[in-house]
Design an enzyme around this catalytic site. Structure first.
Site, PDB file in Angstrom:
ATOM      1  N   GLY A  85       6.929  -2.728  -5.193  1.00  0.00           N
ATOM      2  CA  GLY A  85       8.135  -2.890  -4.927  1.00  0.00           C
ATOM      3  C   GLY A  85       8.860  -1.203  -5.128  1.00  0.00           C
ATOM      4  O   GLY A  85       9.540  -1.320  -3.707  1.00  0.00           O
ATOM      5  N   GLU A  86       8.718  -0.823  -6.004  1.00  0.00           N
ATOM      6  CA  GLU A  86       9.398   1.049  -4.771  1.00  0.00           C
ATOM      7  C   GLU A  86       7.746   1.851  -5.213  1.00  0.00           C
ATOM      8  O   GLU A  86       8.019   2.993  -5.270  1.00  0.00           O
ATOM      9  CB  GLU A  86      10.409   1.026  -6.579  1.00  0.00           C
ATOM     10  CG  GLU A  86      11.906   0.408  -6.049  1.00  0.00           C
ATOM     11  CD  GLU A  86      12.108   1.149  -7.138  1.00  0.00           C
ATOM     12  OE1 GLU A  86      11.652   1.294  -8.363  1.00  0.00           O
ATOM     13  OE2 GLU A  86      13.453   0.186  -6.473  1.00  0.00           O
ATOM     14  N   GLU A  87       6.807   1.716  -4.422  1.00  0.00           N
ATOM     15  CA  GLU A  87       5.295   1.662  -5.450  1.00  0.00           C
ATOM     16  C   GLU A  87       4.862   2.181  -4.262  1.00  0.00           C
ATOM     17  O   GLU A  87       4.929   1.713  -3.600  1.00  0.00           O
ATOM     18  CB  GLU A  87       4.945   1.590  -6.899  1.00  0.00           C
ATOM     19  CG  GLU A  87       5.420   2.155  -7.686  1.00  0.00           C
ATOM     20  CD  GLU A  87       4.708   1.211  -9.018  1.00  0.00           C
ATOM     21  OE1 GLU A  87       4.180   0.982  -9.037  1.00  0.00           O
ATOM     22  OE2 GLU A  87       5.013   1.856  -9.601  1.00  0.00           O
TER      23      GLU A  87
END
Length: 88
Positions: A6-8
């Site tokens: 997701g946010e990586e």
């Protein structure tokens, strides 16, 4: 660089020293911080990144899954230590 979750994101640097990897990570971290993108729920009031570094000489394997696990552990240690930092 590639999105990994997701946010990586993952950035693979081929044949570089730990010092070069650390400088690269700091340039990425500082560059994002310098954008000053507003983020009201951040303790910094702007978007920042935490970066975990793993170098193949740190492990006794070059297995991709092992490297990702080690990098993920370093990332979470950077977050635990206060975010907006690079951890090796």
């Amino acid at each position: 660089p590639a999105r990994y979750g997701g946010e990586e994101f993952v950035v693979l640097l081929k044949e570089c020293s730990l010092a070069v990897a650390t400088r690269t990570a700091e340039r990425i971290r500082g560059g994002i911080e310098a954008l000053s993108i507003s983020h009201d729920s951040s303790p910094f009031s702007k978007v920042t990144v935490s970066i975990g570094i793993v170098h193949t000489t740190d492990l006794e394997t070059n297995d991709a899954a092992d490297l990702l696990r080690a990098a993920d552990a370093a990332l979470y240690e950077a977050k635990r230590l206060g975010r907006n930092r690079v951890f090796h």
